[in-house]
Design an enzyme around this catalytic site. Sequence first.
Site: not given
Length: 353
Positions: A73, A189, A120, A48, A216, A156-157
């Site tokens: 976190d 997406d 990324r 978070a 994804h 989501i990771s």
Amino acid sequence: GIGQPLSPPPQAPQHTNMLSAAARVATPRAARAFSSGAAGHNVAVLGAAGGIGQPLSLLLKVSGAVSHLRCFDIVNTPGVAADISHCSTRGRVTGHVGDAQLGDALKGADVVVIPAGVPRKPGMTRDDLFNTNASIVQALAKGCAKHCPDANLLIISNPVNSTVPIVAETMKAAGVYNPRRLFGVTTLDVVRARTFVGEALGRDPEDTHVDVIGGHAGTTILPLLSRVAGIDALSEEQIAALTHRIQFGGDEVVKAKDGAGSATLSMAYAGAEFALKLMRALGGEAGITECSYVESDAVDGAAFFSTPVELTAEGVGKIHPVGDLSPAEQANFDAMVPDLIAQIAKGVKFAKQ
């Protein structure tokens, strides 16, 4: 221990009024959630304090659909939680920091959203993130198996094509796996498809419906543009270019941020949209169908695949088949399925080591 920040903090934001956008993603949907008598949900965000986690937590708080938001976190979450808690919408917010407090963040949660991990950088594929993020996701999945085995898990990771199978295998090893409660969030997406197709057709993206199937990452993302009303106005070349832009929209953001991160704000928007729709379904609202990367037998050999999925009070309901594809879509489909199967196998292998 997880051993490193789940998500690096975002760059210091310019002070802008996010609230109108936040209210748009959240308020109308939340208002509908309450009209059906939903009591509000206990939601944990793992990661978070990161670039996705902070705006995602804000959007969930602003929605009014969350009775208790738990921000976890390994750094900075007490501050994030204190800050978000001042927003004047219903629901309490608590911050949990470090491995020792993971259990407190998860106990009693009915929805867990996991954006934790490293983003990324330019030149990296989602697969380059694999080793770091796979370890983080596995550690968090073990926590979920122990502290909230019945929760709905929204992953989501990246790389999602591999991290979702890792969570499944981790839950199986603990004897608590329920495939109806595990979702890979591919909503970004769909959001990109609505935006780019809406622009191309001169249409409001909110009124543009596009199903996106597959996985994804890159070419495993397959927008079914042949089914979009009015798409005939575009040439085959335009449709091919749109398809590519939807598949590689993440690279567009990585490049524009010039080394400072990847898509965080649009991912938070998409993650909140999916989480809020799932909460409406959990609260008993019928007729909600969203694309999500779930355990599926829609495609031979691919244990996980994204197609439109009916969301229900039990999580995954009816999983829709792939259906008819245009010749170009069929060619893309045939080319990407082996890649997706390999990415699933990579996750399973990691989890079983």
